[in-house]
Motif scaffolding. Structure first.
Motif, PDB file in Angstrom:
ATOM      1  N   UNK A 211       4.848  -6.676   0.998  1.00 47.65           N
ATOM      2  CA  UNK A 211       4.553  -5.283  -0.023  1.00 47.65           C
ATOM      3  C   UNK A 211       5.804  -5.483  -1.435  1.00 47.65           C
ATOM      4  N   UNK A 212       6.496  -5.683  -0.933  1.00 47.49           N
ATOM      5  CA  UNK A 212       7.725  -5.051  -1.074  1.00 47.49           C
ATOM      6  C   UNK A 212       8.353  -7.035  -2.021  1.00 47.49           C
ATOM      7  N   UNK A 213       7.500  -7.834  -1.776  1.00 46.19           N
ATOM      8  CA  UNK A 213       7.727  -9.281  -1.989  1.00 46.19           C
ATOM      9  C   UNK A 213       6.960  -9.386  -3.245  1.00 46.19           C
ATOM     10  N   UNK A 214       5.520  -8.362  -3.193  1.00 47.56           N
ATOM     11  CA  UNK A 214       4.237  -9.078  -4.250  1.00 47.56           C
ATOM     12  C   UNK A 214       4.906  -7.875  -5.215  1.00 47.56           C
ATOM     13  N   UNK A 215       5.683  -6.447  -5.030  1.00 41.62           N
ATOM     14  CA  UNK A 215       5.847  -5.676  -6.015  1.00 41.62           C
ATOM     15  C   UNK A 215       7.066  -5.909  -7.089  1.00 41.62           C
ATOM     16  N   UNK A 216       8.252  -7.100  -6.067  1.00 40.17           N
ATOM     17  CA  UNK A 216       9.319  -7.492  -6.271  1.00 40.17           C
ATOM     18  C   UNK A 216       8.227  -8.283  -7.479  1.00 40.17           C
ATOM     19  N   UNK A 217       7.613  -9.303  -7.512  1.00 41.22           N
ATOM     20  CA  UNK A 217       7.221 -10.348  -8.006  1.00 41.22           C
ATOM     21  C   UNK A 217       6.004 -10.191  -9.574  1.00 41.22           C
ATOM     22  N   UNK A 218       5.102  -8.608  -9.205  1.00 42.61           N
ATOM     23  CA  UNK A 218       4.834  -8.443 -10.319  1.00 42.61           C
ATOM     24  C   UNK A 218       5.772  -7.667 -11.474  1.00 42.61           C
ATOM     25  N   UNK A 219       6.968  -7.494 -10.546  1.00 42.05           N
ATOM     26  CA  UNK A 219       7.951  -5.983 -11.377  1.00 42.05           C
ATOM     27  C   UNK A 219       8.750  -7.215 -12.276  1.00 42.05           C
ATOM     28  N   UNK A 220       9.710  -7.902 -11.691  1.00 43.38           N
ATOM     29  CA  UNK A 220      10.243  -9.020 -12.466  1.00 43.38           C
ATOM     30  C   UNK A 220       9.473 -10.795 -13.236  1.00 43.38           C
ATOM     31  N   UNK A 221       8.925 -10.849 -12.557  1.00 39.65           N
ATOM     32  CA  UNK A 221       8.300 -12.019 -12.563  1.00 39.65           C
ATOM     33  C   UNK A 221       7.091 -11.762 -13.235  1.00 39.65           C
ATOM     34  N   UNK A 222       5.792 -11.340 -13.514  1.00 42.41           N
ATOM     35  CA  UNK A 222       4.555 -10.820 -13.913  1.00 42.41           C
ATOM     36  C   UNK A 222       5.418 -10.193 -15.519  1.00 42.41           C
ATOM     37  N   UNK A 223       5.963  -9.520 -15.366  1.00 40.68           N
ATOM     38  CA  UNK A 223       6.141  -8.033 -16.541  1.00 40.68           C
ATOM     39  C   UNK A 223       6.802  -8.647 -16.885  1.00 40.68           C
ATOM     40  N   UNK A 224       7.632  -9.424 -17.049  1.00 39.28           N
ATOM     41  CA  UNK A 224       8.567 -10.444 -17.858  1.00 39.28           C
ATOM     42  C   UNK A 224       7.288 -10.949 -18.182  1.00 39.28           C
ATOM     43  N   UNK A 225       6.755 -11.804 -17.974  1.00 37.73           N
ATOM     44  CA  UNK A 225       6.138 -12.881 -18.810  1.00 37.73           C
ATOM     45  C   UNK A 225       5.272 -12.466 -19.529  1.00 37.73           C
ATOM     46  N   UNK A 226       4.699 -11.490 -19.095  1.00 34.70           N
ATOM     47  CA  UNK A 226       2.997 -10.865 -19.887  1.00 34.70           C
ATOM     48  C   UNK A 226       3.939  -9.175 -21.021  1.00 34.70           C
TER      49      UNK A 226
ATOM     50  N   UNK B 118      -2.172   0.878  -7.580  1.00 32.47           N
ATOM     51  CA  UNK B 118      -2.287   2.111  -7.005  1.00 32.47           C
ATOM     52  C   UNK B 118      -2.204   1.579  -5.404  1.00 32.47           C
ATOM     53  N   UNK B 119      -1.940   0.339  -4.508  1.00 34.29           N
ATOM     54  CA  UNK B 119      -1.261   0.188  -3.897  1.00 34.29           C
ATOM     55  C   UNK B 119       0.031   0.313  -3.368  1.00 34.29           C
ATOM     56  N   UNK B 120       1.276  -0.013  -4.115  1.00 29.39           N
ATOM     57  CA  UNK B 120       2.037  -0.121  -4.614  1.00 29.39           C
ATOM     58  C   UNK B 120       2.411   1.453  -4.527  1.00 29.39           C
ATOM     59  N   UNK B 121       1.517   2.295  -5.274  1.00 27.09           N
ATOM     60  CA  UNK B 121       2.202   3.820  -5.252  1.00 27.09           C
ATOM     61  C   UNK B 121       1.928   4.338  -4.327  1.00 27.09           C
ATOM     62  N   UNK B 122       1.187   4.023  -4.065  1.00 26.26           N
ATOM     63  CA  UNK B 122       0.795   4.861  -2.369  1.00 26.26           C
ATOM     64  C   UNK B 122       0.886   4.477  -0.750  1.00 26.26           C
ATOM     65  N   UNK B 123       1.629   2.992  -1.527  1.00 27.21           N
ATOM     66  CA  UNK B 123       2.717   2.382   0.249  1.00 27.21           C
ATOM     67  C   UNK B 123       3.561   1.869   0.365  1.00 27.21           C
ATOM     68  N   UNK B 124       4.475   2.382  -0.703  1.00 24.34           N
ATOM     69  CA  UNK B 124       5.898   2.116  -1.181  1.00 24.34           C
ATOM     70  C   UNK B 124       6.343   3.566  -0.032  1.00 24.34           C
TER      71      UNK B 124
END
Ligand code: HEM
Length: 302
Positions: A228-243, A85-91
């Motif tokens: 915010x951008x760093x967190x979004x990229x970390x989630x999409x690239x690192x976390x989502x790749x691994x999970x 929710x924060x990413x979709x409304x913050x970016x």
């Protein structure tokens, strides 16, 4: 999906007719079609008998381990909903000049978007407090100890790089949490401190302006925006790749939603924890998901 018998019959007819036609130097005659019909009947009967035998076989049982308690799964769920929710409304605020952000605000008004950002922020703060309280419980303390960084994590990281570069045939053996999972966990602490700290200053800016010079708010906005951008990229690239996108779990690992991990994945991904559990467990069944200490392999119908 299994073919229906009519589809199977059609396919067999096509295949057998093509095979026969390849052997003959004249178009298929009525007698040939009669032969084809017989051959189809025979192959259809054999295939249906094979399927019936397969269906009658007792289903293989697969063993599962309880990996995450309900409490942990619920925390992750609230965290995921809040952050998305924060990413979709913050970016869209950060990139408000781009066409997609303008379209976003046209569909969802700026007011609603700002309100949803505060709802997401409240979820994030709420789950942060919830997690701190969880760490006071016996289970929370046990999980926290497992998540502490150790020198072995550094060696595992180096070994993994060697393995991935083809310089070694040996994969590192992980315990309950790999260095990848530990990184995920500790990155959230860092992100929470920055995002909640700077976000509160932006949210209550009038109060903040009374307490701090204006440049503090300017720094807070810059830090909030960049992190915010760093967190979004970390989630999409690192976390989502691994999970999710990692070939060994693609399209996604359901462990954080069901709490369960298959024995196969447990042996592959957490061999040291598996060995430890096997060494300390008797063959009695699992006594409940909250008690990881007495965790056992659970036999389930797959
Ligand atoms: C993962 C967490 C978060 C992300 C990804 C995120 C993202 C963003 C972004 C990109 C902006 C636009 C910044 C700019 O102007 O360039 C923003 C603004 C803002 N954020 Fe966040 N944020 C998060 C968490 C929070 C939290 C926890 C709070 C409050 C405690 C918060 C409150 C605000 C406020 C008040 C604004 C100013 C815009 C407005 O008035 O609506 N944010 N956020």
């Amino acid at each position: 999906m299994t073919e229906k018998p009519e589809e199977l019959q059609e396919r067999l007819t096509r295949e057998i007719a093509t095979e026969l036609q390849a052997e003959l130097d004249h178009p298929l005659t009525e007698a040939d079609w009669a032969r084809i019909k017989e051959a189809v009947k025979e192959r259809l009967r054999a295939e249906l008998a094979r399927r019936a035998a397969e269906a009658a076989k007792p289903k293989e049982t697969e063993e599962y381990f309880v990996r995450f308690s309900f409490n942990v799964r619920a925390q992750h769920f609230v965290l995921a909903v809040g952050v998305l929710l924060l990413i979709f409304t913050g970016l869209p605020i950060k990139f408000h000049e781009s066409a997609w952000a303008k379209y976003f605000f046209h569909v969802i008004s700026l007011e609603l978007s700002r309100l949803l950002h505060r709802v997401g922020a409240s979820l994030l703060i709420g789950v942060g407090i919830w997690h701190m309280l969880y760490l006071l419980t016996a289970e929370g303390r046990r999980e926290f100890r497992e998540l502490l960084p150790r020198p072995k994590d550094l060696f595992d990281f180096l070994q993994n790089i060697k393995y991935l570069l083809g310089l070694s045939r040996e994969r590192p053996k992980f315990g309950r949490f790999s260095y990848i999972e530990k990184f995920d966990y500790w990155a959230v602490y860092w992100g929470m401190v920055i995002m909640i700290g700077s976000g509160l200053l932006l949210w209550f800016h009038n109060l903040a302006l009374g307490l701090f010079p204006k440049y503090v708010l300017d720094i807070a906005r810059e830090a909030h925006s960049d992190e915010a951008l760093l967190a979004t990229l970390a989630i999409v690239i690192w976390h989502w790749y691994n999970a999710h996108f990692n070939p060994s779990v693609f399209p996604m690992s359901t462990t954080i939603f069901t709490g369960k991990i298959s024995k196969k994945r447990m042996i592959e991904e957490h061999p040291l924890e598996y060995e430890q559990l096997m060494a300390s467990s008797s063959p009695s069944p699992s006594e409940g998901e909250e008690s990881r200490g007495e965790e056992r392999a659970e036999a389930e119908q797959s």
